[in-house]
Design an enzyme around this catalytic site. Structure first.
Site, PDB file in Angstrom:
ATOM      1  N   GLU A   4       2.004   7.239  -5.891  1.00 54.78           N
ATOM      2  CA  GLU A   4       0.845   6.500  -5.395  1.00 54.78           C
ATOM      3  C   GLU A   4      -0.416   7.336  -5.211  1.00 54.78           C
ATOM      4  O   GLU A   4      -0.889   7.518  -4.089  1.00 54.78           O
ATOM      5  CB  GLU A   4       1.189   5.814  -4.062  1.00 54.78           C
TER       6      GLU A   4
ATOM      7  N   GLU B  51       9.785   1.461  -5.633  1.00 48.73           N
ATOM      8  CA  GLU B  51       9.798   1.093  -4.209  1.00 48.73           C
ATOM      9  C   GLU B  51       9.498  -0.385  -4.051  1.00 48.73           C
ATOM     10  O   GLU B  51       8.575  -0.910  -4.675  1.00 48.73           O
ATOM     11  CB  GLU B  51       8.726   1.845  -3.397  1.00 48.73           C
TER      12      GLU B  51
HETATM   13  C1  PNW Z   1       4.393   3.606   0.333  1.00 49.50           C
HETATM   14  N1  PNW Z   1      -0.974   0.587   2.285  1.00 49.50           N
HETATM   15  O1  PNW Z   1       3.267   3.816   1.113  1.00 49.50           O
HETATM   16  C2  PNW Z   1       4.978   5.000   0.200  1.00 49.50           C
HETATM   17  O2  PNW Z   1       5.253   5.415  -1.098  1.00 49.50           O
HETATM   18  C3  PNW Z   1       6.127   5.247   1.115  1.00 49.50           C
HETATM   19  O3  PNW Z   1       6.204   6.624   1.383  1.00 49.50           O
HETATM   20  C4  PNW Z   1       5.978   4.390   2.356  1.00 49.50           C
HETATM   21  O4  PNW Z   1       6.890   4.720   3.351  1.00 49.50           O
HETATM   22  C5  PNW Z   1       6.108   2.953   1.913  1.00 49.50           C
HETATM   23  O5  PNW Z   1       5.159   2.632   0.918  1.00 49.50           O
HETATM   24  C6  PNW Z   1       6.000   1.937   3.038  1.00 49.50           C
HETATM   25  O6  PNW Z   1       4.734   1.954   3.595  1.00 49.50           O
HETATM   26  C7  PNW Z   1       2.257   2.962   1.374  1.00 49.50           C
HETATM   27  O7  PNW Z   1      -1.455   0.603   3.450  1.00 49.50           O
HETATM   28  C8  PNW Z   1       1.581   3.139   2.568  1.00 49.50           C
HETATM   29  O8  PNW Z   1      -1.471  -0.126   1.401  1.00 49.50           O
HETATM   30  C9  PNW Z   1       0.499   2.359   2.880  1.00 49.50           C
HETATM   31  C10 PNW Z   1       0.101   1.394   1.986  1.00 49.50           C
HETATM   32  C11 PNW Z   1       0.783   1.209   0.764  1.00 49.50           C
HETATM   33  C12 PNW Z   1       1.857   1.996   0.482  1.00 49.50           C
END
Ligand code: PNW
Length: 447
Positions: A165, A354
């Protein structure tokens, strides 16, 4: 069975170094930007940090055993860059090289495939001190780091993921300030994005020259955008800008070797400093990849918003039920997103690296953890993945986020995504109902 998946479909679980490892100062590990960031009061909602987390560093055998007993086919994890290079470059730390070799060996021994992410957000603080992802020289450092891992683990990794990401690393870290290193500068975020993408390209290029047996790709988080008011033209345009910023800014250069010019023109009009894209940069980014990793949790419901510089678009909701992350459950958006990716990029393969839900799980008096909301979420999302596969989208695998509950970034330990419950006091792992449900899904290759 309602949804049967193709024979070669692979079922996995996903984790990431900073979120599970703990042992933040052990065996010569250097400081990461998340060590620094999480120790500053106010940055993490529940005042926790990843100092100990799931103590995966010492307990990985237990987790791998548990995954094996649930029939998991692919175990996704990431490497902590400052463990390997405490200063980001230079002297490498043999103890850490050995640590990940032991973990990867153990996963293979248990009959699972390995998916290894090179960068899941824990940058060496030493490199941040030189500007981090905003400094173009980081591309060379990333290349050296990547080649070190390719040389060390070339025969042990089935799926290499260069970056997790890059949208989050750049936009949440340099623009929203919610993630490390916590800046609030849109132009910095764009520069960071460009150098992240170049780092991806340079790593893939190096990998190709080494003749290793595994596959390599990148994981992008994408969300399907929808105008808040379908009939409102301004909302429609805002949704398209959101698509260009969140999805195409990363997808286009990787898959097509171009940046979305319309977005750049718009941002320029807003006074944003565009990234310094030099001759050959896009060529470097645009390396053939074996698979596109996709992380998706929710959709973007977008409305035009004059107050929201620079995109003049903001997110709103549809009024659907939400998970405990506050994210709306909108499974159809997974189908729309997958078909959009297929129509736009035709990637050779897609792996959903994921997808999952945060639920505030509780333990029944009999010790069971009935996370029915999570099971319901996974069922509905998998139904839409299946529909996309049936319609010809080449999705080859699906990994649940996350295996064990862990340190959920700005939300700390209190937001639980695991199919396995973590008691952080005792470090006891307890599979939730969803873990047993997922075991059945894997066994049946469907649901
Ligand atoms: C992903 N947002 O993170 C990550 O790849 C993981 O490490 C994380 O634990 C998981 O999703 C759950 O959150 C994100 O705010 C964190 O848009 C924040 C966002 C999106 C993905």
């Amino acid at each position: 069975m309602e949804y049967e998946f193709p024979k070669d479909f692979e079922w996995g679980v996903a984790t990431a170094s900073y979120q599970v490892e703990g042992a933040w100062q052990e065996d010569g590990k250097g400081e990461s930007i998340w060590d620094r960031f999480s120790h500053i009061p106010g940055n993490i909602v529940d005042l926790t940090n990843g100092d100990r987390a799931c103590d995966f560093y010492h307990r990985y055998r237990e987790d791998v055993d548990l995954a094996c007993s649930l029939g998991i086919q692919v175990y996704r994890l990431s490497v902590s860059w400052p463990r390997i290079f405490p200063n980001g470059r230079g002297e490498k730390n043999e103890k850490s090289i050995e640590f990940y070799r032991n973990v990867l060996n153990y996963i293979k021994e248990k009959g699972m495939k390995t998916s290894l992410t090179l960068y899941h957000w824990d940058l060496p603080q030493k490199l941040q001190d030189e500007g981090g992802w905003c400094n173009r020289e980081i591309v060379e450092d990333f290349k050296n780091y990547a080649v070190t891992l390719f040389e060390a683990y070339g025969s042990l990794v089935d799926y290499w993921i260069t970056l997790n990401e890059p949208y989050c690393s750049s936009f949440l870290g340099y623009w929203k300030g919610e993630h490390a290193p916590g800046y609030h500068d849109y132009s910095m975020a764009l520069a960071a994005a460009h150098h992240l993408l170049m780092s991806h390209g340079t790593a893939v290029k190096a990998y190709r020259s080494m003749g290793l047996p595994g596959k390599i790709g990148i994981t992008l988080n994408m969300n399907q955008p929808y105008p808040a008011d379908i009939k409102n033209e301004e909302d429609q345009k805002a949704a398209e800008r959101m698509r260009m910023q969140n999805n195409q800014l990363f997808g286009d250069p990787v898959m097509k070797g171009t940046y979305p010019q319309e977005l750049f023109d718009f941002l320029k009009g807003q006074g944003v400093v565009l990234p310094d894209v030099r001759e050959g940069d896009l060529e470097l980014i645009h390396q053939p990849i074996d698979f596109l990793g996709l992380n998706n949790y929710f959709a973007d419901i977008v409305k035009a918003d004059d107050g929201a510089w620079p995109l003049m678009a903001s997110l709103t909701t549809k009024g659907l039920p939400v998970t405990d992350a506050g994210w709306e459950v909108y499974p159809e958006s997974m189908y729309d997103l997958l078909t959009w990716i297929q129509d736009t990029y035709q990637p050779p393969e897609i792996i959903i690296t994921e997808n999952g839900a945060a639920c505030n799980d509780w333990i029944n008096s009999d010790g069971r953890i009935e996370d029915t909301n999570r099971i319901d979420y996974l069922k509905r999302y998998l139904g839409e993945v299946h529909r996309a596969v049936k319609d010809g989208v080449p999705v080859k695998g699906y990994y649940v986020w996350c295996f064990t509950d862990n340190f959920e970034w700005a939300w700390g330990l209190s937001r639980r995504f695991g199919i396995v419950y973590m008691d952080y006091e005792t470090q006891k792992r307890t599979p939730k109902d969803s873990a047993f449900w997922y075991k059945q899904v894997v066994e049946n290759n469907g649901l």
